[in-house]
Motif scaffolding. Structure first.
Motif, PDB file in Angstrom:
ATOM      1  N   HIS A   1       5.094  -9.615  21.283  1.00  0.00           N
ATOM      2  CA  HIS A   1       3.784  -9.100  20.891  1.00  0.00           C
ATOM      3  C   HIS A   1       3.235  -8.166  21.957  1.00  0.00           C
TER       4      HIS A   1
ATOM      5  N   GLN B   1       3.923   0.600  12.684  1.00  0.00           N
ATOM      6  CA  GLN B   1       3.422  -0.680  13.185  1.00  0.00           C
ATOM      7  C   GLN B   1       3.764  -1.810  12.224  1.00  0.00           C
TER       8      GLN B   1
ATOM      9  N   HIS C   1       5.988  -5.112  12.904  1.00  0.00           N
ATOM     10  CA  HIS C   1       5.479  -6.445  12.561  1.00  0.00           C
ATOM     11  C   HIS C   1       6.517  -7.229  11.765  1.00  0.00           C
ATOM     12  N   TYR C   2       7.129  -6.609  10.753  1.00  0.00           N
ATOM     13  CA  TYR C   2       8.148  -7.289   9.956  1.00  0.00           C
ATOM     14  C   TYR C   2       9.391  -7.602  10.785  1.00  0.00           C
TER      15      TYR C   2
END
Length: 66
Positions: free
Chosen positions: A10, A26, A30-31
């Protein structure tokens, strides 16, 4: 969540010029982070892991809720 290098994924996403990325980039990150779990690391070989990750991201992008 931590990746194999021990770094927090993260914080890497935030540190890696997140201001220059657009929303779709983005979302892909994230995936990808969602797929990076220990169960997947242990299940797939390195080549299969990359293919499965691509398929997961593609599926997630195609079926996201607006």
């Amino acid at each position: 969540m931590q990746n194999f290098s021990g770094a927090n994924t993260h914080s890497q996403m935030i540190d890696n010029n997140s201001k220059s990325k657009n929303g779709l980039q983005q979302l892909v990150v994230h995936y990808q982070m969602m797929f990076d779990i220990e169960e997947n690391y242990n299940y797939y070989s390195s080549d299969e892991y990359q293919n499965a990750k691509r398929k997961f991201v593609k599926y997630s992008m195609d079926n996201r809720v607006f």
